[in-house]
Motif scaffolding. Structure first.
Motif, PDB file in Angstrom:
ATOM      1  N   TYR A  38      35.393 -55.801 -58.685  1.00 14.76           N
ATOM      2  CA  TYR A  38      35.898 -55.061 -57.525  1.00 14.76           C
ATOM      3  C   TYR A  38      34.793 -54.756 -56.524  1.00 14.76           C
ATOM      4  O   TYR A  38      35.036 -54.714 -55.314  1.00 14.76           O
ATOM      5  CB  TYR A  38      36.603 -53.792 -57.990  1.00 14.76           C
ATOM      6  N   LYS A  39      33.590 -54.579 -57.011  1.00 16.26           N
ATOM      7  CA  LYS A  39      32.464 -54.408 -56.082  1.00 16.26           C
ATOM      8  C   LYS A  39      32.236 -55.687 -55.280  1.00 16.26           C
ATOM      9  O   LYS A  39      31.925 -55.637 -54.090  1.00 16.26           O
ATOM     10  CB  LYS A  39      31.203 -54.024 -56.848  1.00 16.26           C
ATOM     11  N   GLY A  57      43.391 -48.554 -56.961  1.00 20.20           N
ATOM     12  CA  GLY A  57      43.476 -47.803 -58.205  1.00 20.20           C
ATOM     13  C   GLY A  57      42.482 -48.291 -59.241  1.00 20.20           C
ATOM     14  O   GLY A  57      41.756 -47.498 -59.862  1.00 20.20           O
ATOM     15  N   ASP A  58      42.425 -49.614 -59.456  1.00 19.69           N
ATOM     16  CA  ASP A  58      41.513 -50.165 -60.456  1.00 19.69           C
ATOM     17  C   ASP A  58      40.061 -49.877 -60.097  1.00 19.69           C
ATOM     18  O   ASP A  58      39.250 -49.505 -60.957  1.00 19.69           O
ATOM     19  CB  ASP A  58      41.726 -51.676 -60.584  1.00 19.69           C
ATOM     20  N   SER A  59      39.716 -50.050 -58.826  1.00 22.83           N
ATOM     21  CA  SER A  59      38.332 -49.827 -58.388  1.00 22.83           C
ATOM     22  C   SER A  59      37.893 -48.391 -58.651  1.00 22.83           C
ATOM     23  O   SER A  59      36.813 -48.144 -59.195  1.00 22.83           O
ATOM     24  CB  SER A  59      38.185 -50.138 -56.896  1.00 22.83           C
ATOM     25  N   CYS A  60      38.739 -47.447 -58.235  1.00 25.42           N
ATOM     26  CA  CYS A  60      38.360 -46.039 -58.345  1.00 25.42           C
ATOM     27  C   CYS A  60      38.370 -45.553 -59.795  1.00 25.42           C
ATOM     28  O   CYS A  60      37.464 -44.836 -60.227  1.00 25.42           O
ATOM     29  CB  CYS A  60      39.279 -45.184 -57.477  1.00 25.42           C
ATOM     30  N   GLU A 104      48.753 -49.482 -67.165  1.00 24.12           N
ATOM     31  CA  GLU A 104      48.250 -50.851 -67.070  1.00 24.12           C
ATOM     32  C   GLU A 104      46.722 -50.827 -67.116  1.00 24.12           C
ATOM     33  O   GLU A 104      46.085 -50.035 -66.429  1.00 24.12           O
ATOM     34  CB  GLU A 104      48.692 -51.489 -65.749  1.00 24.12           C
ATOM     35  N   GLN A 105      46.168 -51.719 -67.883  1.00 22.12           N
ATOM     36  CA  GLN A 105      44.716 -51.832 -67.907  1.00 22.12           C
ATOM     37  C   GLN A 105      44.269 -52.712 -66.739  1.00 22.12           C
ATOM     38  O   GLN A 105      44.929 -53.703 -66.407  1.00 22.12           O
ATOM     39  CB  GLN A 105      44.255 -52.440 -69.230  1.00 22.12           C
ATOM     40  N   PRO A 106      43.180 -52.359 -66.080  1.00 25.48           N
ATOM     41  CA  PRO A 106      42.681 -53.196 -64.987  1.00 25.48           C
ATOM     42  C   PRO A 106      42.461 -54.627 -65.456  1.00 25.48           C
ATOM     43  O   PRO A 106      41.996 -54.856 -66.579  1.00 25.48           O
ATOM     44  CB  PRO A 106      41.361 -52.518 -64.599  1.00 25.48           C
ATOM     45  N   LYS A 107      42.780 -55.587 -64.609  1.00 27.80           N
ATOM     46  CA  LYS A 107      42.656 -57.000 -64.980  1.00 27.80           C
ATOM     47  C   LYS A 107      41.221 -57.497 -64.884  1.00 27.80           C
ATOM     48  O   LYS A 107      40.899 -58.591 -65.371  1.00 27.80           O
ATOM     49  CB  LYS A 107      43.564 -57.844 -64.083  1.00 27.80           C
TER      50      LYS A 107
END
Length: 737
Positions: free
Chosen positions: A714-715, A685-688, A705-708
């Motif tokens: 993530y790359k 989810g965070d990556s996309c 939720e905000q990405p951590k």
């Protein structure tokens, strides 16, 4: 030596014995849905046991013997007391008897005059009934063939395993599809392509001399579902599989499978005549090539008299085929079909093709095969994946199913979780199978579902079938994740009867595999029916597809762009930019939408009427496009990714409540795997969301939720991801399946 030594030694021995006994009774998943554990409800167990105290089988074929053995094993385990089978003619019947057989081999069955009732059930159907013979109440399992009796025996056991009443038993059942086949992608070095549960089942080093019990249990597992065929090797085939050395070994496997009604098939390499060094060509129209295949096929049947036929992947992802010689797929398939025809064999010809220079990979199979409709031999069956791309979490149906009206076709599903988290994620595929089979194509009006097309109800075809890539391995529980077993089970049940629902299959599997406790069933069934949609949401919602890191197909890489072919990248499919996202397949784009019947062309072609779960398959949509929820496309996309994560968390909470209902071993394993799944879902989810945000320029809506971490983190994960499986060179980006 101290005075206390012997008492301590005795205590140690008792503790060790207790520990060993505990380990020996631990649930390890090996028995799958054929556990046959004693019925927990003592009164119910006694009621069943009083109804059946003996089995009578008058025939003596290998298949009838395994049916009787299975009934002895199953009933004895469920009743917690022996139930023996009497072989041969029986002069008088005792109370509480189960009689199995056919009118030809059982005078008792023949005395019931069932010929007319059995005639509509074909060669594999069966009748289960409570009736009277010689003034005795008895249960019967009757069929036209011994394999029908075997299938009926498994159904009879399933009724008791799921605690169904036998009082008014009267059931007839026959398969709706002719070929119900499992496909293995096993290499001869025992590494399994897209296999996540250990090495190949087939131990070529000890075959043909040693036939492991696991081979028999594999046959039992498949026969219990009515599966009647297995392709034991990879479609990226090694030519050596047709050598005498391997045919001797393969014949030994066929001997094990035969009593269970399972035909053995082989994937073949189209260049085999050249690979063997016999010819300098594999041109299907060259008489020498046809002669080579006739002679080699004759050799195969000498080893395996009931051999089923060949599965072929040709001119796809680097595999050789007839197009190498400027011939078409029908030329290639028909040459093999001619070699198999004298023996009753068939060709499963895979339609997974897409040329390197194609504008839209979606169009590939249709553009290559549509013009060949009606040109394939009668013993050729086109094996078509459920969707037009490649076993994605959600796809529209392959247009070939409604287009090839004069060609035998069978469905190809995937049970092994190549795109669903390998053996670490819980993703019951029954809902995917049901969604696909119940899709209405409207090609001949309402009711022209994929299932009815496969059954031969919509078009007049000779052969029908369904296949699934299952890839079990040497892991003790066969499939790695315990719940992957459920997808194997659902496939088999739906291949027998495509109208069976995912919910029905899930409940049967849960009762047979874990427990009949109603609280457990309802809660865990909820997990199963939710799991596939969760996987769609945290990977590729709203019609996005193929956002995976290349080669492994495990984690997210929506930014992937630097591959040898555009259609091996993620950006090829989502086409995100500041203006919007999605692949235009309408008339203004690739016009792949025209491959569907008119009703669906209109529905899918209008952004207002296309189902939202397929929207980005067919349309390029602006980030501000208003969705049915009232949210913008961007907000809906973010919502779906976060919803997928929350669905996994719901699955965790539900599973935590099952601790008291099942064994500790499998409970702990699934709990740990769900923790891994939650971690991966968050990463997906965070990556996309972060990646697509670079195009939309819009904030993540409040309340989520905000990405951590940032996108670069993530790359980096994608570049260093640990994939917990052995990979064969055939699994590189060049060979993706």
């Amino acid at each position: 030596m101290t005075r206390n030594f012997f008492p301590r030694l005795l205590l140690l021995c008792v503790c060790l014995t207790s520990s060993i006994a505990s380990l020996s009774h631990a649930e390890d998943g090996y028995d799958m849905w054929l556990r046959y554990q004693p019925i927990a409800d003592e009164q119910l167990r006694k009621t069943y046991a009083q109804q059946i105290t003996q089995i009578v089988v008058e025939g003596s074929s290998p298949t009838l013997r395994v049916a009787a053995t299975e009934l002895e094993r199953g009933l004895g385990g469920l009743f917690n007391k022996p139930v023996s089978a009497k072989q041969g003619a029986v002069k008088s019947l005792a109370k509480s008897t189960l009689v199995i057989g056919t009118p030809k081999n059982s005078p008792l069955i023949a005395s019931l005059q069932l010929t007319e009732r059995l005639s509509v059930l074909g060669n594999e159907g069966y009748l289960l009934e409570k009736t009277r013979i010689n003034k005795r109440d008895v249960f019967i399992i009757a069929a036209n063939s011994d394999v029908g009796v075997l299938y009926g025996s498994f159904h009879f056991l399933r009724l008791i395993q799921t605690q169904q009443s036998l009082e008014k038993l009267s059931i007839t059942s026959a398969p709706k599809l002719q070929h119900r086949v499992v496909n293995h992608w096993d290499n001869l070095n025992r590494v399994i392509e897209r296999g996540y549960a250990g090495l190949s089942l087939w131990d070529w080093g000890t075959l043909p001399d040693y036939k492991a019990q696991r081979y028999t249990d594999y046959a039992r597992i498949n026969a219990s579902l009515g599966i009647n065929g297995t392709v034991i090797n990879n479609v990226n085939a090694d030519p050596r599989v047709l050598s005498d050395q391997f045919l001797q070994k393969i014949a030994a496997l066929a001997d094990v499978f035969r009593p269970y009604g399972i035909k053995l098939y082989l994937s073949i390499n189209y260049n085999s005549p050249r690979a063997f060094g016999d010819l300098d060509t594999a041109d299907p129209l060259d008489p020498r090539v046809a002669q080579w295949w006739q002679e080699r096929t004759k050799k195969v049947y000498e080893y395996i008299p009931d051999f089923g036929g060949y599965l072929v992947k040709a001119n796809s992802e680097g595999q050789p085929g007839p197009q190498d010689y400027k011939r078409n797929h029908a030329d290639g398939a028909n040459m093999l079909a001619a070699a198999l025809k004298p023996y009753g064999g068939v060709v499963f010809w895979r339609a997974f093709v897409y040329s390197p220079d194609i504008e839209d990979r979606f169009r590939g199979a249709y553009d290559e095969f549509k013009s060949l409709d009606g040109k394939f031999a009668e013993n050729v069956i086109l094996q078509v994946k459920n969707g037009p791309i490649d076993f994605q979490p959600r796809e529209p149906y392959s247009p070939l199913f409604s287009a090839m009206q004069k060609t035998n076709m069978m469905m190809e599903f995937q049970v092994t979780q190549e795109y669903f988290g390998f053996a670490t994620h819980l993703a019951y595929q029954g809902t995917l199978f049901e969604e696909s089979l119940k899709t209405d194509t409207f090609v001949k009006g309402e009711g022209s579902t994929i299932g009815n097309i496969l059954e031969g109800k919509v078009f007049s075809t000779k052969h029908t079938g369904m296949a699934a890539v299952i890839n079990p391995g040497t892991d003790r529980n066969w499939t790695g994740h315990p719940f992957v077993q459920s997808s194997w089970y659902a496939f088999g049940r739906m291949a027998w009867d495509h109208t069976i629902s995912a919910e029905t299959a899930a409940e049967e599997w849960l009762r047979m595999t874990f427990s009949n406790n109603e609280k457990f069933i309802e809660s865990t069934k909820k997990i199963m029916l939710l799991s596939r949609e969760a996987g769609v949401n945290y990977r590729s919602p709203l019609g996005l597809t193929h956002l995976y890191s290349q080669g492994d197909h495990y984690g997210p890489a929506p930014w992937l762009s630097n591959q040898e072919r555009p259609d091996w990248t993620a950006v090829y499919y989502h086409r995100a930019s500041k203006d919007g996202i999605g692949f235009d397949r309408t008339q203004s784009g690739s016009n792949a939408i025209a491959q569907y019947p008119e009703t669906l062309t209109k529905q899918y072609g209008d952004v207002k009427t296309v189902p939202e779960e397929l929207m980005l398959w067919f349309h390029r949509v602006s980030w501000d496009h208003k969705m049915q929820s009232g949210r913008s496309l961007w907000d809906e996309l973010v919502h779906k990714y976060y919803e997928g994560v929350e669905q996994v968390r719901t699955m965790q909470r539900e599973w935590e409540q099952q601790r008291d209902y099942i064994d500790a071993e499998r409970f702990a394993q699934v709990k740990a795997l769900l923790q891994i799944q939650e971690r991966d879902a968050v990463i997906w989810g965070d990556s996309c969301v972060l990646y697509f945000q670079t195009f939309s320029g819009k904030p993540i809506p409040a309340g989520y939720e905000q990405p951590k971490h940032d996108l670069e983190h993530y790359k980096t994960l994608a570049r260093t991801r640990y994939v917990p499986e052995p990979w064969h060179p055939a699994s590189s980006s060049r060979v993706l399946k």
